[in-house]
Design a protein around this motif. Structure first.
Motif, mmCIF file in Angstrom:
data_model
loop_
_atom_site.group_PDB
_atom_site.id
_atom_site.type_symbol
_atom_site.label_atom_id
_atom_site.label_comp_id
_atom_site.label_asym_id
_atom_site.label_seq_id
_atom_site.Cartn_x
_atom_site.Cartn_y
_atom_site.Cartn_z
ATOM 1 N N THR A 101 -0.885 1.482 -4.953
ATOM 2 C CA THR A 101 -0.244 2.799 -4.923
ATOM 3 C C THR A 101 1.259 2.667 -4.639
ATOM 4 O OG1 THR A 101 -2.273 3.856 -4.189
ATOM 5 C CG2 THR A 101 -0.217 5.010 -3.673
ATOM 6 N N SER A 120 -1.985 6.154 0.299
ATOM 7 C CA SER A 120 -3.351 6.279 -0.222
ATOM 8 C C SER A 120 -4.374 5.570 0.674
ATOM 9 C CB SER A 120 -3.402 5.716 -1.641
ATOM 10 O OG SER A 120 -4.716 5.758 -2.128
ATOM 11 N N CYS A 121 -4.160 4.288 0.970
ATOM 12 C CA CYS A 121 -5.185 3.538 1.715
ATOM 13 C C CYS A 121 -4.789 3.288 3.171
ATOM 14 C CB CYS A 121 -5.500 2.222 1.005
ATOM 15 S SG CYS A 121 -4.259 0.936 1.195
#
Lengths: 150, 387
Positions: A51, A34-35
């Protein structure tokens, strides 16, 4: 040193793929799906964004000396004093710091005289002797970077 | 509420065993001897204790076994915390929470350890239980506390230009305090030449940068401030408390190896007590290794980052200075009871019972646990002289 004296790592269920990759001479990190934050040691959840999804990615294999120690006392079996342990700040992400052996001279006798905080290092792999029948184990050893080129 | 615990509980009894390199007895026996001494010190009866709390790293007797051995039939509170020096004042804070909430009336906290004769910290190359990160350290011969703290301290020293002599001055001023302490293991003088000539353990640490390894136990009894007023000793109030913070090589969120948990924890700690660093009369800092004293001077707000060494060189940390530190000699020279002897010394200073090493007019003391590297957590308390 003899294989029986050297203390071996005991992988856990999170870290086993990381240790198996070292045997293939691959240094892995986890990347959050996700990041994109990187993390090590292996853990299931991203500590930035929370996540669960992630993938393994190969690390650059480059870093700098965050700190080091020169061991003079015999803390346990399997090591010859003096020996150096480095804490390497990875170029991939500067909050990942990894301990490892240092292999400056290449002959395993180190006093750290050639080290400095911030010195560029590159990864090397040490396939160590293990008792027959045991899973193979490879350890990290770092040496001065031969080239600054990416 | 940050101040929910302020002055609600008090330490009313302190007990020690003797300090030695070989107690010849079990950690259960050490615990029971220190606890018996603490009960007597408080003027309580054997049957008054209804709660037990300790910290250990797989190296000492379980809290519940001590409760059984004390004959507590209706145990109302027990805490058996995994942890080293970072957990030392956390045990006291947890006991205070139990008392303040009414769970228990008299909780005994202790640390019992045969740290020299039975279980040297990492000295056999084996990991403490529950430390998953050891797999990344053990194969490199990087296991013991001095090695791990040397790694951390080297980065700190580089950052601030801290020298071997700066570390030596910490060992020397604390030895000076130990020479005024009959309990201390190390009571001979220590000079800078002695310090610099001492053998390398793990660079940048020489022998005298490292704490002792001691067989000993220390016990403290906590009760409510209200009950404390009727007891034998002048109570010492638990005025502020904080735990948490901390980081390790493996935190993956703290790139900085040069600061301690106190950077975050001290703000909460002082708020909980309603004081600031200028109000502290005496500080008992967890001192497994010399640089931890310098780092805590800075991170608990007694000086600017990097100025800890100058503060020591100026004599500020000696008895008679602006902020006497480790008045018992600390882990470096009194003995190693994993942080609980620091709390006991703070209590003695606030009782005014320290004789030659008494800090004049001591009203407020700070006592800290290991400041958060290696453990990944820390704890600290502010204690205040009661009436």
């Amino acid at each position: 040193m003899s294989a029986s004296e050297r203390p071996l790592p005991v992988p856990d269920r999170d870290s086993l793929p990381w240790w198996k990759a070292l045997v293939r001479h691959e240094l892995l990190l986890q990347r959050c799906a996700s990041c994109d934050a990187l993390r090590w040691p292996p853990r299931e959840l991203c500590n930035r964004c929370g996540t669960l999804d992630w993938t393994w990615i190969p690390a650059s294999g480059r870093g700098t000396v965050a700190s080091w120690v020169v061991n003079h006392h015999m803390f346990g079996p399997g090591f010859r004093a003096p020996y150096v342990v480095v804490a390497v700040r990875l170029d991939d992400q500067d909050d990942i710091v990894m301990p490892g052996a240092y292999w400056g001279s290449g002959d395993g006798t180190e006093d750290g005289a050639d080290l400095a905080i911030g010195l560029p290092l590159e990864v090397d792999f040490d396939d160590i002797d293990v008792p027959s029948g045991s899973e193979p184990i490879t350890l990290l050893r770092w040496r001065p970077a031969r080239s600054m080129a990416p | 509420m940050a101040d929910a615990l302020r002055d609600k509980t008090a330490i009313v009894g302190v007990g020690y065993t003797e300090y030695s390199k070989n107690s010849g007895v079990s950690t259960l026996t050490l615990a029971l001897r220190a606890i018996r001494a603490a009960i007597d010190d408080a003027g309580l009866a054997h049957g008054d204790i209804d709660g037990v709390a300790c910290h250990r790293v797989g190296d000492s007797v379980q809290a519940v076994i001590v409760a059984q051995a004390l004959g507590i039939r209706d145990l109302r509170y027990h805490a058996d915390m995994f942890g080293g020096g970072a957990t030392s004042t956390q045990v006291l804070i947890s006991a205070s929470m139990a008392v303040a909430s009414g769970l228990a009336d008299y909780v005994v906290c202790w640390r019992a350890i045969n740290a020299r004769s039975e279980w040297r910290m990492g000295g056999t190359g084996r990991a403490a239980p529950d430390t998953v990160e050891f797999q990344y350290q053990v194969p490199y011969g990087f296991v013991t506390p001095p090695q791990q703290f040397a790694m951390y301290s080297h980065a700190y020293m580089h950052r601030h230009g801290v020298t071997a002599e700066d570390l030596g001055r910490v060992a020397i001023f604390q030895r000076g305090h130990a020479m005024k302490n009959e309990r201390a293991m190390m009571r001979g003088p220590l000079t800078m030449d002695d310090y610099l000539a001492s053998r390398w353990i793990v660079e940048p640490f020489r022998l005298f940068d490292c704490c002792l390894e001691t067989d000993a136990a220390v016990a403290l009894i906590v009760t409510s401030a209200e009950r404390a007023r009727d007891l034998r000793r002048r109570p010492v109030l638990v005025s502020g408390a904080a735990y948490g913070g901390g980081h390790t090589l493996f935190s993956n969120q703290r790139a900085d190896l040069t600061t301690t948990a106190a950077r975050e924890l001290s703000t909460r700690l002082y708020a909980s007590a309603g004081i600031g660093p200028a109000d502290v009369d005496v500080a008992e800092f967890y001192d497994a290794f010399t640089p931890l004293v310098l780092m805590q001077l800075e991170d608990f707000g007694f000086c600017a980052p990097g100025d800890g060494a100058a503060m020591v060189a100026d004599g500020a940390t000696s008895i008679g200075g602006a902020l006497p530190v480790n008045t018992h000699g600390g882990h470096l020279s009194e003995g190693y009871v994993h942080g609980l002897n620091h709390v006991a010394e703070a209590v003695a200073q606030l009782r005014g019972s320290c004789g030659d090493r008494q800090v004049d007019g001591a009203e407020v003391a700070l006592s800290t646990g290991q400041p958060g590297y290696v453990a990944g957590c820390s704890s600290a308390v502010v204690l205040k002289k009661g009436s």
